[in-house]
Write a protein that holds these residues in place. Structure first.
Motif, PDB file in Angstrom:
ATOM      1  N   GLU A   1      69.734  10.928  19.312  1.00 37.04           N
ATOM      2  CA  GLU A   1      70.034  11.041  17.892  1.00 37.04           C
ATOM      3  C   GLU A   1      68.896  10.481  17.051  1.00 37.04           C
ATOM      4  OE1 GLU A   1      71.840  11.509  14.132  1.00 37.04           O
ATOM      5  OE2 GLU A   1      72.007  12.535  16.064  1.00 37.04           O
TER       6      GLU A   1
ATOM      7  N   ARG B   1      66.023  12.857  17.075  1.00 37.83           N
ATOM      8  CA  ARG B   1      66.300  14.008  16.198  1.00 37.83           C
ATOM      9  C   ARG B   1      65.961  13.662  14.756  1.00 37.83           C
ATOM     10  NH1 ARG B   1      70.092  15.623  12.708  1.00 37.83           N
ATOM     11  NH2 ARG B   1      71.350  13.731  13.007  1.00 37.83           N
ATOM     12  N   ARG B   2      66.403  12.501  14.290  1.00 40.54           N
ATOM     13  CA  ARG B   2      66.132  12.113  12.902  1.00 40.54           C
ATOM     14  C   ARG B   2      64.642  11.868  12.669  1.00 40.54           C
ATOM     15  NH1 ARG B   2      70.635   7.558  11.287  1.00 40.54           N
ATOM     16  NH2 ARG B   2      72.405   8.393  12.442  1.00 40.54           N
TER      17      ARG B   2
ATOM     18  N   ARG C   1      62.231  14.772  12.135  1.00 42.14           N
ATOM     19  CA  ARG C   1      62.236  15.500  10.864  1.00 42.14           C
ATOM     20  C   ARG C   1      61.077  15.083   9.949  1.00 42.14           C
ATOM     21  NH1 ARG C   1      68.451  14.284   9.043  1.00 42.14           N
ATOM     22  NH2 ARG C   1      69.558  15.802  10.356  1.00 42.14           N
TER      23      ARG C   1
ATOM     24  N   SER D   1      62.125  10.746   0.456  1.00 44.58           N
ATOM     25  CA  SER D   1      62.266  11.856   1.386  1.00 44.58           C
ATOM     26  C   SER D   1      62.550  11.348   2.798  1.00 44.58           C
ATOM     27  CB  SER D   1      60.991  12.704   1.377  1.00 44.58           C
ATOM     28  OG  SER D   1      61.048  13.723   2.356  1.00 44.58           O
TER      29      SER D   1
ATOM     30  N   ALA E   1      66.151  10.137   3.185  1.00 51.68           N
ATOM     31  CA  ALA E   1      67.091  11.261   3.248  1.00 51.68           C
ATOM     32  C   ALA E   1      67.070  11.900   4.639  1.00 51.68           C
ATOM     33  CB  ALA E   1      66.740  12.295   2.180  1.00 51.68           C
ATOM     34  N   LYS E   2      65.876  12.095   5.200  1.00 49.65           N
ATOM     35  CA  LYS E   2      65.765  12.733   6.511  1.00 49.65           C
ATOM     36  C   LYS E   2      66.330  11.842   7.626  1.00 49.65           C
ATOM     37  CE  LYS E   2      61.709  15.546   5.359  1.00 49.65           C
ATOM     38  NZ  LYS E   2      60.260  15.778   5.617  1.00 49.65           N
ATOM     39  N   LEU E   3      66.197  10.526   7.455  1.00 54.84           N
ATOM     40  CA  LEU E   3      66.705   9.597   8.466  1.00 54.84           C
ATOM     41  C   LEU E   3      68.194   9.300   8.282  1.00 54.84           C
ATOM     42  CD1 LEU E   3      63.777   7.008   8.710  1.00 54.84           C
ATOM     43  CD2 LEU E   3      64.282   8.914  10.248  1.00 54.84           C
ATOM     44  N   GLU E   4      68.751   9.765   7.159  1.00 53.55           N
ATOM     45  CA  GLU E   4      70.170   9.565   6.858  1.00 53.55           C
ATOM     46  C   GLU E   4      70.520   8.084   6.731  1.00 53.55           C
ATOM     47  OE1 GLU E   4      72.623  11.814   9.609  1.00 53.55           O
ATOM     48  OE2 GLU E   4      71.054  13.331   9.805  1.00 53.55           O
ATOM     49  N   VAL E   5      69.635   7.343   6.052  1.00 53.90           N
ATOM     50  CA  VAL E   5      69.878   5.918   5.796  1.00 53.90           C
ATOM     51  C   VAL E   5      69.744   5.672   4.296  1.00 53.90           C
ATOM     52  CG1 VAL E   5      69.111   5.165   8.073  1.00 53.90           C
ATOM     53  CG2 VAL E   5      67.447   5.328   6.203  1.00 53.90           C
ATOM     54  N   ASN E   6      70.181   4.493   3.849  1.00 56.29           N
ATOM     55  CA  ASN E   6      70.206   4.198   2.422  1.00 56.29           C
ATOM     56  C   ASN E   6      69.151   3.200   1.968  1.00 56.29           C
ATOM     57  OD1 ASN E   6      72.559   5.835   1.938  1.00 56.29           O
ATOM     58  ND2 ASN E   6      73.775   4.221   2.919  1.00 56.29           N
TER      59      ASN E   6
ATOM     60  N   GLU F   1      67.049  -0.267   6.682  1.00 56.22           N
ATOM     61  CA  GLU F   1      67.731   0.541   7.691  1.00 56.22           C
ATOM     62  C   GLU F   1      66.741   1.455   8.404  1.00 56.22           C
ATOM     63  OE1 GLU F   1      71.891   2.086   6.731  1.00 56.22           O
ATOM     64  OE2 GLU F   1      71.095   1.664   4.722  1.00 56.22           O
TER      65      GLU F   1
END
Length: 230
Positions: free
Chosen positions: A162, A165-166, A169, A207, A210-215, A219
């Motif tokens: 996972e 995958r992140r 990106r 950017s 957002a691609k790593l799906e963290v805030n 993180e």
């Protein structure tokens, strides 16, 4: 009676190989095992390739293998997990020792064929008793514990996939920015390093998050530290 007392009559002359970059630990353990009647040796830790070559030439028995083998001459960290399959393929039984709380490494070693693990933080007598238990051919963990480690390993592998995958990106520049953040650089320092504006760096960071799906940047840096080889 403990295995430490019974070992000489059980497996006198049985080969035990200590693979650990801490010479004091290796020497102390080797001498204790020789005192129990085992044919104990230690290998100098120089590189993974050298260790593989030496292992292939030795009579197999039990290998007591550290997971953290330090750095090779080129500065690369040597991971003992890489040797587990080699040892098993050459007929060795493998008992892992670890000086750190490296549960993912222990899980990987057990999935690769290691009998079990023992922490260096254990008392020396306790550690020696586990080694002698393994040398005598007795299990050092239950089947339930073995299955638990395999389940953990599957979970760690899923997590790694996972993360890959992140991280996959990210653009080349976003990767560079993330690595600099992981080294403690601030946005202003990164802008100066790349000779770009703060606005550009902030755009890369937004950017990237957002691609790593963290805030947050914290993180994002934490994700990188979960994948040391990235």
């Amino acid at each position: 009676m403990s295995h430490a007392q019974a070992a000489p009559g059980v497996a006198r002359g049985y080969p035990i190989l200590v693979i650990d970059d801490h010479e004091l630990f290796s020497t102390t353990l080797r001498m204790a095992l020789c005192g129990q009647g085992f044919d104990a040796h230690q290998l100098p830790v120089t590189s993974i390739a050298h260790l593989r070559m030496r292992i292939s030439k030795l009579r197999p028995g039990l290998a007591v293998l550290d997971l953290d083998l330090g750095q090779d001459p080129d500065g690369r960290w040597m991971n003992g997990v890489e040797l587990v399959e080699v040892l098993c393929a050459n007929g060795w039984k493998v008992l892992v020792v670890s000086g750190s709380v490296d549960t993912s490494g222990v899980a990987a070693a057990i999935a690769a064929g290691a009998l079990g693990s023992v922490a260096k933080s254990a008392s020396f007598h306790g550690l020696l008793d586990v080694v002698l238990t393994a040398a005598a051919g007795d299990p050092v963990m239950s089947e339930a514990e073995h299955q638990d480690w395999l389940t953990r390993h599957a979970g760690y592998q899923a997590r790694e996939r996972e993360l890959s995958r992140r991280l996959g990106r990210l653009s080349t520049r976003e990767r560079e920015v993330l690595l600099l953040l992981a080294r403690g650089q601030r946005a202003a320092e990164i802008a100066e390093f790349f000779v770009v504006s703060m606005t550009t760096v902030r755009t890369h960071i937004r950017s990237m998050l957002a691609k790593l799906e963290v805030n947050s940047q914290l993180e994002a840096v934490a994700l990188v530290r979960e994948v040391p080889q990235w």
